[in-house]
Motif scaffolding. Structure first.
Motif, mmCIF file in Angstrom:
data_model
loop_
_atom_site.group_PDB
_atom_site.id
_atom_site.type_symbol
_atom_site.label_atom_id
_atom_site.label_comp_id
_atom_site.label_asym_id
_atom_site.label_seq_id
_atom_site.Cartn_x
_atom_site.Cartn_y
_atom_site.Cartn_z
ATOM 1 N N THR A 134 0.797 -1.157 0.203
ATOM 2 C CA THR A 134 -0.084 -0.086 0.049
ATOM 3 C C THR A 134 0.954 1.281 -0.136
ATOM 4 O OG1 THR A 134 -1.821 -1.185 1.118
ATOM 5 C CG2 THR A 134 -1.716 1.265 1.328
ATOM 6 N N ASN A 135 1.969 1.349 0.981
ATOM 7 C CA ASN A 135 2.790 2.542 0.907
ATOM 8 C C ASN A 135 3.413 2.628 -0.612
ATOM 9 O OD1 ASN A 135 1.941 2.954 3.495
ATOM 10 N ND2 ASN A 135 3.756 1.765 4.339
ATOM 11 N N ALA A 136 4.216 1.509 -1.191
ATOM 12 C CA ALA A 136 4.743 1.636 -2.283
ATOM 13 C C ALA A 136 3.748 2.039 -3.459
ATOM 14 C CB ALA A 136 5.164 0.305 -2.697
ATOM 15 N N ILE A 137 2.425 1.561 -3.454
ATOM 16 C CA ILE A 137 1.532 2.139 -4.337
ATOM 17 C C ILE A 137 1.573 3.538 -4.139
ATOM 18 C CG2 ILE A 137 -0.777 2.001 -5.310
ATOM 19 C CD1 ILE A 137 -0.489 -0.954 -4.931
ATOM 20 N N ALA A 138 1.325 4.116 -2.778
ATOM 21 C CA ALA A 138 1.035 5.390 -2.835
ATOM 22 C C ALA A 138 2.012 6.350 -3.072
ATOM 23 C CB ALA A 138 0.560 5.739 -1.272
ATOM 24 N N GLU A 139 3.308 5.627 -3.070
ATOM 25 C CA GLU A 139 4.516 6.635 -3.311
ATOM 26 C C GLU A 139 5.018 6.672 -4.678
ATOM 27 O OE1 GLU A 139 7.950 5.022 -1.149
ATOM 28 O OE2 GLU A 139 6.844 5.328 0.769
ATOM 29 N N LEU A 140 4.091 5.700 -5.739
ATOM 30 C CA LEU A 140 4.339 6.072 -7.182
ATOM 31 C C LEU A 140 4.009 7.383 -7.799
ATOM 32 C CD1 LEU A 140 2.749 2.458 -8.318
ATOM 33 C CD2 LEU A 140 5.278 3.401 -8.383
ATOM 34 N N PRO A 141 4.265 7.860 -8.647
ATOM 35 C CA PRO A 141 4.010 9.058 -9.221
ATOM 36 C C PRO A 141 2.608 9.011 -9.580
ATOM 37 C CG PRO A 141 6.133 8.558 -10.075
ATOM 38 C CD PRO A 141 5.597 7.597 -9.297
ATOM 39 N N GLU A 142 1.775 9.941 -9.810
ATOM 40 C CA GLU A 142 0.270 9.768 -10.076
ATOM 41 C C GLU A 142 0.061 9.040 -11.181
ATOM 42 O OE1 GLU A 142 -3.619 12.795 -10.368
ATOM 43 O OE2 GLU A 142 -1.831 13.615 -9.334
ATOM 44 N N ALA B 98 6.447 1.923 -13.068
ATOM 45 C CA ALA B 98 5.633 1.576 -11.650
ATOM 46 C C ALA B 98 5.973 -0.026 -11.252
ATOM 47 C CB ALA B 98 4.031 1.383 -12.031
ATOM 48 N N LEU B 99 6.283 -0.805 -12.131
ATOM 49 C CA LEU B 99 6.345 -2.243 -11.623
ATOM 50 C C LEU B 99 7.966 -2.266 -11.155
ATOM 51 C CD1 LEU B 99 4.644 -4.547 -14.235
ATOM 52 C CD2 LEU B 99 4.159 -4.158 -11.868
ATOM 53 N N LEU B 100 8.816 -1.516 -11.855
ATOM 54 C CA LEU B 100 10.139 -1.676 -11.313
ATOM 55 C C LEU B 100 10.337 -1.021 -9.946
ATOM 56 C CD1 LEU B 100 12.228 -0.493 -14.679
ATOM 57 C CD2 LEU B 100 12.163 -2.571 -13.540
ATOM 58 N N LYS B 101 9.563 0.390 -9.645
ATOM 59 C CA LYS B 101 9.762 0.843 -8.550
ATOM 60 C C LYS B 101 8.881 -0.038 -7.350
ATOM 61 C CE LYS B 101 9.678 5.646 -10.286
ATOM 62 N NZ LYS B 101 8.943 6.883 -10.572
ATOM 63 N N LEU B 102 7.798 -0.684 -7.691
ATOM 64 C CA LEU B 102 7.226 -1.516 -6.746
ATOM 65 C C LEU B 102 8.163 -2.659 -6.363
ATOM 66 C CD1 LEU B 102 3.577 -1.555 -7.994
ATOM 67 C CD2 LEU B 102 4.333 -0.429 -6.009
ATOM 68 N N ARG B 103 8.779 -3.178 -7.213
ATOM 69 C CA ARG B 103 9.674 -4.256 -7.034
ATOM 70 C C ARG B 103 10.902 -3.905 -6.270
ATOM 71 N NH1 ARG B 103 12.065 -7.657 -11.956
ATOM 72 N NH2 ARG B 103 12.771 -5.459 -12.439
ATOM 73 N N ASP B 104 11.435 -2.415 -6.342
ATOM 74 C CA ASP B 104 12.651 -2.063 -5.567
ATOM 75 C C ASP B 104 12.085 -1.651 -4.024
ATOM 76 O OD1 ASP B 104 14.380 -2.018 -7.894
ATOM 77 O OD2 ASP B 104 13.979 0.210 -7.885
ATOM 78 N N LYS B 105 10.768 -1.303 -4.018
ATOM 79 C CA LYS B 105 10.248 -0.991 -2.659
ATOM 80 C C LYS B 105 9.891 -2.052 -1.910
ATOM 81 C CE LYS B 105 9.956 3.507 -2.664
ATOM 82 N NZ LYS B 105 10.677 4.474 -1.889
ATOM 83 N N ILE B 106 9.243 -3.311 -2.400
ATOM 84 C CA ILE B 106 9.024 -4.461 -1.770
ATOM 85 C C ILE B 106 9.541 -5.637 -2.113
ATOM 86 C CG2 ILE B 106 6.641 -3.385 -1.128
ATOM 87 C CD1 ILE B 106 5.443 -5.199 -3.398
ATOM 88 N N GLY B 107 10.408 -5.712 -3.081
ATOM 89 C CA GLY B 107 11.015 -6.864 -3.467
ATOM 90 C C GLY B 107 10.141 -7.708 -4.194
ATOM 91 N N GLU B 108 10.954 -8.770 -4.863
ATOM 92 C CA GLU B 108 10.219 -9.878 -5.522
ATOM 93 C C GLU B 108 9.490 -10.928 -4.387
ATOM 94 O OE1 GLU B 108 11.361 -11.443 -9.111
ATOM 95 O OE2 GLU B 108 13.254 -10.487 -9.276
ATOM 96 N N VAL B 109 8.355 -11.037 -5.166
ATOM 97 C CA VAL B 109 7.586 -11.739 -4.410
ATOM 98 C C VAL B 109 7.260 -13.116 -4.768
ATOM 99 C CG1 VAL B 109 5.007 -12.080 -3.421
ATOM 100 C CG2 VAL B 109 6.019 -9.780 -3.996
#
Length: 171
Positions: free
Chosen positions: A115-123, A160-171
């Motif tokens: 949730t935090n990682a998604i919220a931190e993405l650019p709009e 977006a996917l790259l930023k999310l992966r950086d923030k939360i790691g690969e799942v």
């Protein structure tokens, strides 16, 4: 009295103003808050409020008034949804009593990180990601809504996917 100083209470003038602004307001609220049905409702409520205040609002100030009302209504609705979600979460939590405490903690931590990682993405990236992953829209549909090319949507999603992966790691 100049054209822009006139109140909007004349039906023809209000209809013209409505036609000129309804699509832009709907798209703005939809992109900002991400819910098509809610955007339609908010737009309708905003124009009703404008009509009720037509004697106080001039053509010059009508667009600002309209957008401010729509943003305030959307924000109030989102606040209400958060409260509803909080209580729904509690109900779901009570249904999960049979799951291990470690699993519940890990799941909660992951959801917070996500949730935090998604919220931190650019709009724009957040909008593209949520339209694709939550609303299940295709890149083509998102491109049509956004008024950009499919390639631009692909790039936004990739970033977006790259930023999310950086923030939360690969799942």
């Amino acid at each position: 009295m100049a054209e822009f100083d006139k109140p909007l209470c004349e039906e023809d003038q209000f209809d013209s103003f409505y036609s000129a602004n309804v699509k832009a307001l709907r798209n703005y609220i939809y992109y900002k808050f991400g819910d098509a049905e809610q955007a339609d409702d908010v737009v309708q409520e905003s124009f009703i409020k404008l009509w009720k205040n037509c004697a106080k609002v001039t053509l010059d100030t009508a667009k600002g008034f309209l957008f401010k009302v729509a943003i305030n209504l959307s924000t109030s609705l989102k606040r209400s949804e958060k409260v509803h979600l909080k209580y729904t979460e509690r109900a779901v939590k009570s249904d999960r009593d049979e799951e291990s405490p470690e699993f519940i903690i890990l799941e909660k931590e992951f959801m917070e990180k996500l949730t935090n990682a998604i919220a931190e993405l650019p709009e724009k990236q957040r909008e593209v990601f949520l339209m694709n992953r939550v609303e299940k829209k295709t890149y083509k549909e998102i491109a049509e809504i956004s008024g950009v090319s499919v390639k631009a949507i692909e790039k936004s999603m990739h970033k977006a996917l790259l930023k999310l992966r950086d923030k939360i790691g690969e799942v």
